[in-house]
Design a protein around this motif. Structure first.
Motif, PDB file in Angstrom:
ATOM      1  N   LEU A  99      -2.075  -2.156   3.759  1.00 43.33           N
ATOM      2  CA  LEU A  99      -2.585  -3.245   4.505  1.00 43.33           C
ATOM      3  C   LEU A  99      -4.021  -3.053   4.530  1.00 43.33           C
ATOM      4  O   LEU A  99      -5.084  -4.234   4.663  1.00 43.33           O
ATOM      5  N   THR A 100      -4.669  -1.852   4.592  1.00 39.90           N
ATOM      6  CA  THR A 100      -6.075  -1.889   4.694  1.00 39.90           C
ATOM      7  C   THR A 100      -6.941  -2.189   3.599  1.00 39.90           C
ATOM      8  O   THR A 100      -8.215  -2.160   3.229  1.00 39.90           O
ATOM      9  N   ASN A 101      -6.022  -2.123   2.378  1.00 39.20           N
ATOM     10  CA  ASN A 101      -6.544  -2.702   0.833  1.00 39.20           C
ATOM     11  C   ASN A 101      -5.879  -3.966   0.658  1.00 39.20           C
ATOM     12  O   ASN A 101      -5.561  -4.330  -0.771  1.00 39.20           O
ATOM     13  N   ILE A 102      -5.441  -4.718   1.730  1.00 33.87           N
ATOM     14  CA  ILE A 102      -4.732  -6.085   1.431  1.00 33.87           C
ATOM     15  C   ILE A 102      -5.430  -7.108   0.694  1.00 33.87           C
ATOM     16  O   ILE A 102      -4.684  -7.804  -0.067  1.00 33.87           O
ATOM     17  N   GLU A 103      -6.737  -6.795   0.433  1.00 32.31           N
ATOM     18  CA  GLU A 103      -7.493  -7.788  -0.447  1.00 32.31           C
ATOM     19  C   GLU A 103      -7.037  -7.541  -1.817  1.00 32.31           C
ATOM     20  O   GLU A 103      -7.021  -8.503  -2.747  1.00 32.31           O
ATOM     21  N   LEU A 104      -6.701  -6.197  -2.202  1.00 27.34           N
ATOM     22  CA  LEU A 104      -6.135  -5.974  -3.429  1.00 27.34           C
ATOM     23  C   LEU A 104      -4.608  -6.376  -3.813  1.00 27.34           C
ATOM     24  O   LEU A 104      -4.087  -6.063  -4.861  1.00 27.34           O
ATOM     25  N   GLY A 105      -3.879  -6.605  -2.746  1.00 24.92           N
ATOM     26  CA  GLY A 105      -2.250  -6.856  -2.756  1.00 24.92           C
ATOM     27  C   GLY A 105      -2.087  -7.931  -3.374  1.00 24.92           C
ATOM     28  O   GLY A 105      -2.807  -8.727  -3.921  1.00 24.92           O
ATOM     29  N   ASN A 106      -0.497  -8.251  -3.215  1.00 21.80           N
ATOM     30  CA  ASN A 106      -0.195  -9.617  -3.974  1.00 21.80           C
ATOM     31  C   ASN A 106       0.704  -9.911  -2.705  1.00 21.80           C
ATOM     32  O   ASN A 106       1.278  -9.461  -1.972  1.00 21.80           O
ATOM     33  N   ASP A 107       1.239 -11.234  -2.825  1.00 21.66           N
ATOM     34  CA  ASP A 107       1.871 -11.871  -1.743  1.00 21.66           C
ATOM     35  C   ASP A 107       3.373 -11.190  -1.609  1.00 21.66           C
ATOM     36  O   ASP A 107       4.035 -11.037  -0.519  1.00 21.66           O
ATOM     37  N   LYS A 108       3.972 -10.711  -2.811  1.00 24.47           N
ATOM     38  CA  LYS A 108       5.210 -10.115  -2.536  1.00 24.47           C
ATOM     39  C   LYS A 108       5.268  -8.861  -1.904  1.00 24.47           C
ATOM     40  O   LYS A 108       6.108  -8.660  -1.067  1.00 24.47           O
ATOM     41  N   LEU A 109       4.389  -8.217  -2.279  1.00 25.97           N
ATOM     42  CA  LEU A 109       4.297  -6.905  -1.569  1.00 25.97           C
ATOM     43  C   LEU A 109       3.952  -6.887   0.074  1.00 25.97           C
ATOM     44  O   LEU A 109       4.628  -6.381   1.079  1.00 25.97           O
ATOM     45  N   THR A 110       2.802  -8.024   0.137  1.00 24.91           N
ATOM     46  CA  THR A 110       2.411  -7.925   1.568  1.00 24.91           C
ATOM     47  C   THR A 110       3.526  -8.589   2.214  1.00 24.91           C
ATOM     48  O   THR A 110       3.573  -8.200   3.347  1.00 24.91           O
TER      49      THR A 110
END
Length: 211
Positions: free
Chosen positions: A191-202
């Motif tokens: 979550l601290t790198n959520i800007e790198l994440g994707n919708d399914k993982l989030t």
């Protein structure tokens, strides 16, 4: 049941001396020969002459039955395979046969494989086997391999720059089953790198903390 290639035989194509193989069928022919149907190193499920192998585990897990074949041979098979057209359907990618095989394979893996063997799969480059094992662990709700899956997910996130990936999604789904401090810390890190994440993982992570 597991077998291993005898060290006295000529090396066989797609078989390794240091590998043990799960047996999915024991066929006895009218002439008295016995064949073990196993999944070889090329991921082909085919019969081999039993004389090539030593038996390293003779326990048959689940319900097995005797199936008489039209060529006067007989086969001992898991109950899920106990109809004469099973292997023909399996080799023709029939969904019912493939589903039955995966179910039996998962049961045998859980019963036969040592923890270090499952760890070796999770740390390997064999994506098909990793995906199979992750789904097996999800169905079994087995929390034994949390650390290995966290390490796998960390590596995968870096290698794939947080992009959507079936293996990564499955790893997150596995981890989301358990309330455990190492999982908690790993998902907070995501979550601290959520800007790198994707919708399914989030979504998986959000549901984890919301439950």
């Amino acid at each position: 049941m597991r077998v291993q290639l005898k060290d006295t035989v000529t090396l066989q194509t797609n078989l390794s001396l240091d590998q043990s193989y799960i047996v999915y069928e024991i066929e006895s022919t009218a002439s008295g020969n016995t064949y073990y149907r196993i999944e070889n190193d090329a991921k082909q499920v085919v019969p081999y002459d039993a004389a090539l192998f030593d038996v390293v585990s003779d326990k048959l897990y689940g319900e097995w039955t005797i199936l008489n074949k039209s060529n006067q041979s007989s086969a001992r098979v898991p109950g899920e395979f106990a109809y004469t057209s099973f292997w023909e359907e399996f080799y023709n990618d029939d969904p019912r046969a493939l589903r039955a095989f995966r179910q039996v394979k998962a049961r045998f893996y859980l019963a036969e494989l040592e923890a270090f063997e499952i760890k070796d799969i999770l740390e390997s480059n064999n994506e098909d086997e990793i995906y199979f094992v992750l789904n097996m662990l999800i169905r079994a709700k087995c929390d034994t391999f949390i650390y290995e899956v966290i390490q796998f997910a960390k590596t995968r996130l870096v290698e794939h720059t947080y992009s959507e990936n079936d293996l990564l999604i499955t790893a997150f789904e596995y981890l989301s089953l358990f309330k455990e401090e190492h999982i908690h810390a790993f998902l907070i890190g995501y979550l601290t790198n959520i800007e790198l994440g994707n919708d399914k993982l989030t979504k998986i992570v959000s549901n984890y903390f919301a439950s």
